[in-house]
Scaffold this active site. Structure first.
Site, short mmCIF file in Angstrom:
data_model
loop_
_atom_site.label_atom_id
_atom_site.label_comp_id
_atom_site.label_asym_id
_atom_site.label_seq_id
_atom_site.Cartn_x
_atom_site.Cartn_y
_atom_site.Cartn_z
CG ASP A 1 -14.39 14.60 -11.63
OD1 ASP A 1 -14.73 15.73 -11.28
OD2 ASP A 1 -15.09 13.83 -12.28
CG ASP B 1 10.03 -4.70 30.67
OD1 ASP B 1 8.80 -4.96 30.66
OD2 ASP B 1 10.54 -3.85 31.42
N GLY C 1 -13.69 4.94 -3.71
CA GLY C 1 -15.07 5.25 -3.35
C GLY C 1 -15.87 5.67 -4.56
CG LEU C 2 -15.38 8.26 -8.82
CD1 LEU C 2 -16.67 9.05 -8.78
CD2 LEU C 2 -14.28 9.06 -9.48
#
EC number: 1.3.7.7
Length: 543
Positions: free
Chosen positions: A287, A36, A422-423
């Site tokens: 945008d 532990d 991504g754009l």
């Protein structure tokens, strides 16, 4: 029992370790087997703390189970006190040691140590890490501050004339998601409002600080999962009110300011700090075609999940398609929030169930934990981490809060930029035939000469300026130079709505989008460029 590779929360003794590690002069003696001790790595490897947690393990082995494990625990307690000389001690058992049914609290009391000892009874097979942290903090506050509590029914004395209002910040712990930076942001905000922060607990507090929590005028609860129980006890026994608003996002931060001004007895028209967030303007300037209405799935602890849903809808313009939490103690709050967004709450600690839900809903952005980061990566969906459990990259060297006005800026950057990436990739696909974007092109900041364009690439077109719509319309039907190897083409006229749509394209590629669309229209003999022509050209060059 369920076997799993990942888990959102550890056992409750890990929550106790988060509180003990956050405190300054408190030591935790944990009755636990050798294995532990793994929990140390959570703090030294993931959070990068420069010291080991203040925890002594009894580290009993299999051969000890036939002997006196109780004596082993008492010896560990005595040695820990002599070595570390803490001002308070926590004692408890790990999930494995709980099975041998020793009594750490009773054994520690039998030692008659000259410091307060806080026995922790954390049911490892019914509860989890956040509950363990909350229960530990509550027991610490009750044990250390309890002797200073006034008699029941005693009215709270009024603040002396001219004295500055003061408060405590409750909830931040070790291994917390951005707790360190949230404390700095909220402390600065309160100081600018003229409110003194007396104690931050448990992060950085000493045993004596905890004993004097009741001296402040009110408490600010930053993380209800950890501090709500202790704040409720302080309210009952010291008459200290506490805040209910979590200052994540611009609107919530303004609501939080109004709440603390009321609790501090300051005028509601106290001037706001000058450093307001850039997030609202940035959100409006993004945008809208690409971001407004983006479908987002949110999962995390209750505090961050509910706050993220509110910020996503009210401040970013996203649409919540899924909302859930692994915090069963706060499931009711998340269900109420989910109803507000018209979705069904997902309450689970099974990451496979979360993955199935993400795959079913097809969101365009995932806001979640370290688990959801991996899930989104497999599914190809942008993701930002908003909540624990976290990994090393979620403890950045830079200042990066989630709360307050600066926290709103961080939320904008970390949520919107994955979508903008991504754009960018989409635009690179659209213009991959261009001389600047072919596969062999070097990065633009290295200049065109870094890697020469391939011989088959088309010659560069003459630069057409990105001028206002009126001037551009006036050039309709004019003849401009086409690419080197082509005959001159006649430029079609731009319809007003198409011109308006063109202005939504980022400026750095708008000129190329214009030229490609005009070329597309000329090759097909179109006299007018409409919105449909613009998107047909986009699809054509994107193939």
């Amino acid at each position: 029992m369920q076997l799993t590779l990942w888990t959102y929360e550890g056992p409750p003794h890990v929550g106790a370790m988060r509180v003990a590690t956050a405190l300054d002069d408190v030591h935790y003696v944990l009755h636990a087997p050798q294995g532990d001790t793994y929990a140390d790595l959570l703090f030294t490897m993931i959070e990068r703390l420069p010291r080991r947690p203040p925890v002594t393990y009894t580290t009993f082995q299999a051969r000890d189970l036939g002997g006196d494990t109780a004596e082993l625990f008492k010896t560990a307690c005595s040695q820990a006190f002599e070595r570390f000389r803490p001002n308070a001690m926590l004692v408890g058992a790990s999930c494995t040691a709980e099975l041998i049914q020793d009594d750490p609290g009773g054994l520690a009391r039998a030692l008659a140590l000259p410091i307060p000892v806080v026995p922790l009874e954390l049911p490892s097979y019914q509860r989890k890490e956040n509950w363990g942290a909350s229960e530990t903090f509550y027991q610490v506050v009750r044990t250390l501050a309890g002797p200073r509590a006034p008699a029941p029914g005693t009215p709270r004395p009024a603040r002396e004339p001219g004295a500055k209002p003061c408060c405590n910040l409750l909830g931040p712990t070790a291994l917390g998601f951005r707790h360190r930076d949230d404390v700095r942001e909220i402390t600065g905000l309160l100081n600018e409002l003229g409110i003194e922060v007396r104690t931050v607990a448990p992060l950085g507090a000493s045993a004596d600080d905890i004993a004097r929590l009741g001296e402040a005028d009110f408490n600010v609860v930053l993380y209800p999962e950890t501090a709500q129980q202790a704040a409720g006890w302080l309210q009952r026994f010291f008459g200290q009110p506490f805040t209910k608003t979590i200052p994540i996002g611009v609107k919530a931060t303004k609501a939080f300011i109004a709440e603390v001004l009321q609790l501090a007895g300051l005028p509601a028209d106290t001037p706001l700090p000058d450093a307001l967030s850039r997030s609202p303007w940035y959100s409006r300037s993004v945008d809208s075609t690409y971001l407004t209405g983006k479908r987002v799935f949110i999962f995390g602890d209750a505090t961050h999940a509910i706050a993220a849903a509110r910020v996503a809808t009210e401040e970013m313009g996203f649409t919540v398609v899924g909302l859930g939490t692994y915090s069963r103690e706060f499931a009711r709050d998340v269900r109420d929030a989910a109803k507000h967004y018209g979705v069904e709450a997902l309450i689970t600690d099974d990451y496979l169930e979360v993955e199935a839900k993400v795959a079913e809903l097809h969101p365009e952005l995932v806001l979640g934990t370290q688990m959801e980061r991996h899930i989104a990566k497999r599914l190809g969906v942008p993701c930002a981490v908003i909540s624990a459990p976290v990994h090393v990259q979620d403890f950045p060297a830079r200042y990066s809060p989630q709360m307050g006005f600066e926290g709103a800026n961080v939320l904008f950057d970390s949520w919107v930029h994955p979508l903008m990436m991504g754009l960018e990739e989409h635009l690179l696909t659209m213009f991959r035939g261009d001389f600047e974007f072919h596969d062999g092109a070097a990065a633009s900041h290295l200049g065109r000469a870094a890697v020469p364009p391939p011989a088959a690439a088309p010659a560069p077109a003459a630069e057409s300026s990105d001028v206002p719509a009126v001037a551009e319309t006036a050039t309709a039907a004019a003849t401009v130079a086409a690419p080197a190897a082509s005959a001159p083409i006649t430029v079609a006229q731009w319809a007003p709505d198409a011109q308006k749509e063109l202005q939504k394209i980022p400026f750095f590629v708008r000129g190329k989008a214009r030229r490609n669309t005009e070329r597309f229209a000329a090759e097909r003999g179109l006299a007018t460029i409409t919105v449909e022509t613009l998107y047909d050209a986009k699809a054509h060059f994107g193939r």
